[in-house]
Design a protein around this motif. Sequence first.
Motif, PDB file in Angstrom:
ATOM      1  N   LYS A 294       4.475  -6.698   6.852  1.00 17.04           N
ATOM      2  CA  LYS A 294       4.682  -5.348   6.333  1.00 17.04           C
ATOM      3  C   LYS A 294       5.337  -5.375   4.948  1.00 17.04           C
TER       4      LYS A 294
ATOM      5  N   ILE B 197       0.280  -8.055  13.496  1.00 16.03           N
ATOM      6  CA  ILE B 197       0.878  -6.723  13.447  1.00 16.03           C
ATOM      7  C   ILE B 197       0.628  -6.028  14.782  1.00 16.03           C
TER       8      ILE B 197
ATOM      9  N   THR C 188      -3.844  -6.958   9.021  1.00 12.91           N
ATOM     10  CA  THR C 188      -3.095  -6.609  10.233  1.00 12.91           C
ATOM     11  C   THR C 188      -2.893  -7.800  11.160  1.00 12.91           C
TER      12      THR C 188
ATOM     13  N   HIS D 167      -3.806   1.049   8.800  1.00  8.52           N
ATOM     14  CA  HIS D 167      -5.169   1.564   8.626  1.00  8.52           C
ATOM     15  C   HIS D 167      -5.152   2.930   7.939  1.00  8.52           C
TER      16      HIS D 167
ATOM     17  N   GLU E 206     -12.051  -3.837  13.651  1.00  3.89           N
ATOM     18  CA  GLU E 206     -11.381  -3.397  12.430  1.00  3.89           C
ATOM     19  C   GLU E 206     -12.378  -3.288  11.280  1.00  3.89           C
TER      20      GLU E 206
ATOM     21  N   LYS F  95      -0.530  -1.275  13.210  1.00  5.80           N
ATOM     22  CA  LYS F  95      -1.922  -1.383  12.769  1.00  5.80           C
ATOM     23  C   LYS F  95      -2.483  -0.014  12.425  1.00  5.80           C
TER      24      LYS F  95
END
Length: 512
Positions: free
Chosen positions: A422, A445, A442, A454, A476, A450
């Motif tokens: 992050k 994560i 991600t 996104h 994803e 996530k």
Amino acid sequence: MVSPRTAEAIKHVIEETERHGLLSIEGIRKEFPGVVALDNVQLRVRRGTVHALMGENGAGKSTLMKIIAGIYQPDAGEIRLRGEVVTLKSPLDALEQGIAMIHQELALMNWMTVAENIWIRREPKNRFGLIDHGRMAEMTADLFDRLRIKLDPRAQVSELTVAQKQMVEIARAVSYDSSILIMDEPTSALTDREVEGLFSIIRDLRERGIGIVYITHKMNELFEIADEFTVFRDGKYVGSHLSTDVDRDDIIRMMVGRDITDMFPKIECPIGEVILEVRNLTIPGVFHDISFSLRRGEILGLAGLVGSKRSNVAEAIFGVTPATSGEILVNGTAVTIGSPSAAMAQGFAFLTEDRKETGCFLSLNCLENIQSALITRSHVKGGFVDQSTVTKLAEDMARQLRVKTPNLYETVENLSGGNQQKLLIARWLLTKPRILILDEPTRGIDVGAKSEIHRLITGLAAEGVAVLMISSELPEVLGMSDRIVVMHEGRVSGVLDRAEATQVKIMDLAAR
């Protein structure tokens, strides 16, 4: 013949093991300066089961595993192993008690061979007292045969891919013949086929009575491999259930304390003119004739199996390892990008795949990590950093991404892997890039973060930022991308529009 006293002792151990489980954790508490990492948590792992430990980044999962592995000592609470209270003073102590851990961050020694890494401190000796490298290679080969791993025991670890290194870590942990095996995100760098192989290994270990603690953020893995699961949230125990008694949404609610209704919040927004064009980009022996275009407001997915060289293409575009031939055009003009600073001057930002090796400055604090890219482009007046403005921006972004840290002056190496990720995202978002390259944005994560990341990505696209996103997670790629470029062994094997893309079509192109 077993004496009555011995028989009674054996009976007592069996009864205690059944009552407490193979591994039983009760009332564990652990504090670090400024933060309570674990607060009265519990966990019970039964023999011959896979127990998934779930929770958001910073929930305390890795802290508890490090306590079980002897890396940390708890401030309060009790650990029972086979019904007996134990004190684990060091990792070696834990290994001797039959507990092995595969860490999320790889811990192999690159200058040593595969066999040397596996049998370190346990090397077989010849009659002269020297290490018997031939015998050690044979032992490693036998271990690999049992685990169905295809690697050369004499290969140097530095020559292996990330996925191969992960398999070496797994083999090393198994080699201790442990009764408890802790796996922290073991599939993060593995292909689908390698994951299938790992799951086969885990099932074999389970059949032999080994208790496995499995940490993952991937919901599909939970339901495929886990028998039971426990959820932590904010350092506290939330609950434990059989995996057959709940569904994905139940687990997410337990993890984040709320419903997440839209994992891929894709905003349909106007896509503008071409801002980045790559023509016949080539590095001999790595990738060849890579060509694609990227438009303002577009999220372009870059998919492919491990070894397809997606990350190498991203590094070439950003100037980490410049291509030897081909062209990069920004707004229709050919540019020379021979270094990351040259790329940043053109409005690029690049989130790398490996946060430990090429992303975070682990010995610096959170604020220094976030501002490291920002101050090279702006917020410098008369040769001095406008520190108050930079600090405010960093604090706002860290809060928006829910980075869990006592404050921004905490050393980054003390944060969980997900919170380190992050911080990297915060660093690059603050540069306000025109072209954002995200390599596995991600990875590591948790599910709640996530969704937030996104949302940030699709929001940036809506503002006109062009996004090139590399991801090994097909949901994803499909959920976030407007178009998808698929690579196979260093070449573009196809391009799919969002409307026509499916997992089957992507895998077909990726495996050609």
